[in-house]
Design an enzyme around this catalytic site. Sequence first.
Site, PDB file in Angstrom:
ATOM      1  CB  SER A  85      -0.965  -0.061   1.186  1.00  0.00           C
ATOM      2  OG  SER A  85      -2.050   0.803   0.997  1.00  0.00           O
TER       3      SER A  85
ATOM      4  CG  ASP B  84      -4.507  -1.716   0.810  1.00  0.00           C
ATOM      5  OD1 ASP B  84      -3.677  -2.359   1.495  1.00  0.00           O
ATOM      6  OD2 ASP B  84      -4.524  -0.480   0.756  1.00  0.00           O
TER       7      ASP B  84
END
Length: 272
Positions: free
Chosen positions: A39, A165
């Site tokens: 991320s 993610d």
Amino acid sequence: MEKIGIALGAGGARGLAHILMLEALDELGLKPAYVSGTSIGAVAGVLYCSGMTGKELRESLSELTVSERNSVKNIFNFKWLDFIAPQFDGSGLLTTENFIKFLFKLIDARTFEELDIPLFVVAANFWTREEVVFKSGELVSAIQASISLPGIFAPVLIDDKVLIDGGAVNPVPFDILPNDCDLTIAIDVIGHRTAGPDLMPSLTETIFNTFQIMEKSITREKLRVAGPDIYIKPDISDVRVLEFHKAEHVFRQAQPAKDQLKRELEKRLKYS
């Protein structure tokens, strides 16, 4: 010189702390052999691995924030939202296309192979619920997948895989660093939150913080099995995922962790 691998964890705006950790390496004259990122850690990683210094990262990413002094502390009052836009197909509230374009204007590399330092980027396969690690091929889609926070940003489709993610599977990816590392460093920027006056969280707070509870649980279990040589967890409090206007606040809170990292590295190098 020892071969160093550094893992940069997920954490949204709290991931601005990664800049200070990379500055610590620069100030000690150290260059990692490998970087892994999830991320926001993947964002910091791709910039650093392309040749930018920690100081240059701080200068570049400061363009995405406004000063705390000039902010009304509203989630919509920071420049980062100039780079994302509403998404109308139901797969997410926002799209990251403009942010990704901005990010890749800062660097020349478009593939993993063009980076100065090997980079490993983590995303999660939505349907199989498994970790996906990118280490070759196109960078843009890999980074976009790694930052696709569920419910906020749309998933990314790569090779018939729906990706979200990477924090959903591996928030601090120290375990994917190559085995030939002599020294592994993990930077965990999950931070912590305190309850508000009325105790009950808002809807968005519930979504974001629940995801972070799961991330913390994943990392805790991984550390029980096998940890990195150096584990750094900056004490960042009450910074939400998208509160990039709190950059100065994050930097102040992360400074003790930067000092800790430098001390541990200096001690390690002294006795190596």
